[in-house]
Design an enzyme around this catalytic site. Structure first.
Site, mmCIF file in Angstrom:
data_model
loop_
_atom_site.group_PDB
_atom_site.id
_atom_site.type_symbol
_atom_site.label_atom_id
_atom_site.label_comp_id
_atom_site.label_asym_id
_atom_site.label_seq_id
_atom_site.Cartn_x
_atom_site.Cartn_y
_atom_site.Cartn_z
ATOM 1 N N HIS A 1 0.868 -1.183 0.000
ATOM 2 C CA HIS A 1 0.000 0.000 0.000
ATOM 3 C C HIS A 1 0.907 1.236 0.000
ATOM 4 O O HIS A 1 2.006 1.193 0.559
ATOM 5 C CB HIS A 1 -0.846 -0.051 1.278
ATOM 6 C CG HIS A 1 -1.926 0.966 1.387
ATOM 7 N ND1 HIS A 1 -1.687 2.261 1.775
ATOM 8 C CD2 HIS A 1 -3.258 0.884 1.191
ATOM 9 C CE1 HIS A 1 -2.829 2.928 1.807
ATOM 10 N NE2 HIS A 1 -3.802 2.111 1.461
ATOM 11 N N ASP B 1 2.865 -4.618 8.112
ATOM 12 C CA ASP B 1 1.657 -3.815 7.968
ATOM 13 C C ASP B 1 0.475 -4.783 8.044
ATOM 14 O O ASP B 1 0.186 -5.511 7.085
ATOM 15 C CB ASP B 1 1.722 -3.089 6.614
ATOM 16 C CG ASP B 1 0.387 -2.456 6.226
ATOM 17 O OD1 ASP B 1 -0.592 -2.600 6.976
ATOM 18 O OD2 ASP B 1 0.351 -1.827 5.147
ATOM 19 N N CYS C 1 -4.730 2.391 -3.668
ATOM 20 C CA CYS C 1 -3.455 2.880 -3.100
ATOM 21 C C CYS C 1 -2.307 1.905 -3.333
ATOM 22 O O CYS C 1 -1.411 1.764 -2.495
ATOM 23 C CB CYS C 1 -3.584 3.172 -1.600
ATOM 24 S SG CYS C 1 -4.689 4.511 -1.218
ATOM 25 N N LYS D 1 -10.595 -0.862 10.344
ATOM 26 C CA LYS D 1 -10.771 -2.075 9.516
ATOM 27 C C LYS D 1 -11.072 -3.277 10.407
ATOM 28 O O LYS D 1 -11.112 -4.417 9.957
ATOM 29 C CB LYS D 1 -9.518 -2.324 8.679
ATOM 30 C CG LYS D 1 -9.243 -1.189 7.692
ATOM 31 C CD LYS D 1 -8.075 -1.504 6.804
ATOM 32 C CE LYS D 1 -7.488 -0.281 6.170
ATOM 33 N NZ LYS D 1 -8.110 0.117 4.917
ATOM 34 N N GLN E 1 -4.748 -5.170 6.848
ATOM 35 C CA GLN E 1 -5.781 -6.054 6.280
ATOM 36 C C GLN E 1 -5.866 -7.390 6.992
ATOM 37 O O GLN E 1 -6.706 -8.222 6.639
ATOM 38 C CB GLN E 1 -5.498 -6.298 4.788
ATOM 39 C CG GLN E 1 -5.641 -5.082 3.918
ATOM 40 C CD GLN E 1 -7.075 -4.545 3.897
ATOM 41 O OE1 GLN E 1 -8.043 -5.270 4.121
ATOM 42 N NE2 GLN E 1 -7.213 -3.263 3.623
HETATM 43 N N1 PMP Z 1 -1.841 -0.756 4.570
HETATM 44 C C1 PMP Z 1 -2.805 -1.493 4.009
HETATM 45 C C2 PMP Z 1 -2.484 -2.864 3.529
HETATM 46 C C3 PMP Z 1 -4.088 -0.963 3.903
HETATM 47 O O1 PMP Z 1 -5.055 -1.686 3.335
HETATM 48 C C4 PMP Z 1 -4.352 0.348 4.371
HETATM 49 C C5 PMP Z 1 -5.725 0.975 4.245
HETATM 50 N N2 PMP Z 1 -6.317 0.831 2.993
HETATM 51 C C6 PMP Z 1 -3.312 1.044 4.971
HETATM 52 C C7 PMP Z 1 -2.071 0.474 5.058
HETATM 53 C C8 PMP Z 1 -3.502 2.431 5.508
HETATM 54 O O2 PMP Z 1 -4.373 2.393 6.592
HETATM 55 P P1 PMP Z 1 -4.923 3.772 7.211
HETATM 56 O O3 PMP Z 1 -5.424 4.563 6.047
HETATM 57 O O4 PMP Z 1 -6.033 3.308 8.120
HETATM 58 O O5 PMP Z 1 -3.806 4.423 7.929
#
Ligand code: PMP
Length: 404
Positions: free
Chosen positions: A121, A198, A362, A224, A201
């Protein structure tokens, strides 16, 4: 697990959108919130709204206790050794930035390398690019195959004495791949590199044990995980966090301040400058209690079965191609149909009350790899059922002839 009972916990699922019952399949972006989380937010503001850690009065002590209770719930949820290892942040993005700017800035030297994967991401790419640029370090990338699985045989070339940090996701938000992070962590530790996972998910879909994984950092977002937005967690091994300088300065994170010199508070407060998202942190604890009321076996079985049903049904649609077919995957299906644009598909599905994600999610480098502008992504959670999948499939069958 009775899905109909689970669904009753989520008031928003009974909403209508554009005159149709809502079909919510955008859980990888954010999940809906159960009543108990909404009640916890309400109760805080209605009965004990107060600042934490500083007050001797009853409300402040109650708020502090409730927030610190979440820290313990998170510790146990991740099986961390100590609550000192659990830092409240505003989300995964903030947690990764904290590690990049505190740990990364301290250890990286010109010529060092930070290893990411091709499935990351933007939140787990851009902070590393920024700190690498500042420190003269280089980013390297673990490639992935056509199924969306990381090619771990490449690690023998990619992890070297130059590697100082490895940062990879546990589960890909675009493809659903569950990465073999245990192997990555083991290999990184052979050269003394530190590993950040990270887990944005992952935490809602599988149990995480940071001690068994032996990762150095693990982060996730509350929203999430059936919790509120604006809160997240950074787990770090105590000895590593202890040796790291603070990232944000301000109240709460200090021990003693004079104009000549400031000494810092102990863990975890050293990394928690300013008034935290008190209500969010409290409600995150409630979300974890909600999840703890189900067994992981039941959650995983339910989501696996539904993923399989969704996959099989999607493949009955002519010209539909699924991106991400890893042997180990969960809860996310990304797809395109013929040469239709994902946005057009998403907009037409929305008219039927069906919420899916469209675009790059993203993960622009990943989309570039496949040479596509983005995908339509349907993502599942604990409260989705067969009817949601059926509605998506019939919605697609209805709308696609307008586009193809
Ligand atoms: N890493 C991953 C794999 C994600 O799916 C996301 C959110 N789409 C993020 C990081 C970023 O999370 P946040 O926007 O809640 O900080």
């Amino acid at each position: 697990m009775m899905i109909e009972q689970v669904r009753k916990e989520f008031p928003l699922l009974t909403e209508t959108v554009n005159g149709n019952p809502l079909i919510y399949l955008d859980n990888a972006a954010t999940t809906q919130k159960p009543i108990m989380v909404l009640d916890a937010i309400d109760a805080y503001y209605k009965t004990y709204n107060s600042n934490v850690h500083r007050g001797v009065h009853s409300l402040s002590m109650k708020a502090t206790e409730a927030m610190e209770n979440t820290r313990e719930l998170v510790r146990s949820f991740l099986n961390a050794k100590r609550t000192q290892e659990i830092i409240f942040t505003s989300g995964t993005t903030a947690a990764i930035n904290l590690v990049a700017y505190s740990y990364g800035r301290k250890v990286l030297q010109p010529g060092d390398e930070v290893l990411l994967s091709g499935l990351e991401h933007h939140s787990n790419i851009v902070p590393w690019q920024m700190i690498c640029e500042e420190k003269g370090a280089t980013i390297r990338i673990i490639p992935f195959n056509e199924k969306g699985e990381l090619v771990l045989s490449e690690l023998k070339h990619l992890i070297t004495d130059k590697t100082k940090i490895v940062a990879v996701n546990h589960i890909s938000n675009s493809l659903g791949t569950i990465n073999d992070i245990k192997t990555i962590i083991e290999k990184a530790h052979q050269v003394d590199a530190k590993v950040l996972i990270d887990g944005a998910q992952a935490v809602a879909h599988l149990p995480v044990d940071v001690q068994a994984l032996d990762c150095d950092f693990y982060c996730f977002s509350g929203h999430k995980l059936y919790g509120p937005t604006g809160v997240g967690i950074l787990y770090g091994k105590e000895e590593i966090l202890d040796a790291m300088p603070p990232f944000f300065g301000g109240g709460e994170m200090i021990s003693c301040v004079t104009f000549e010199k400031t000494t810092y508070n102990e863990l975890p407060f050293k990394f928690e400058a300013g008034t935290p998202n008190i209500v969010g942190n409290i409600a995150l604890g409630t979300a974890i209690q909600f999840l703890n009321s189900y067994s992981w076996d039941d959650i995983i079985m339910h989501e696996e079965k539904l993923l399989e049903y969704l996959t099989v049904e999607l493949l009955t649609i002519d010209e539909l191609k699924i991106y991400g077919t890893a042997d180990h995957k969960t809860s996310v299906v990304s797809f395109l149909v013929g040469d239709t644009h994902p946005y057009d598909v998403g907009v037409l599905l929305d008219k039927l009350g069906i919420a899916v994600r469209t675009g790059q999610h993203c993960t622009e480098p990943l989309m570039d790899h496949f040479g596509i502008p983005g995908t339509v992504r349907a993502s599942l959670s604990i409260y989705n059922n067969k009817e949601d999948v059926d509605a998506l499939i019939s919605g697609l069958k209805k709308t696609l002839p307008m586009l193809l």
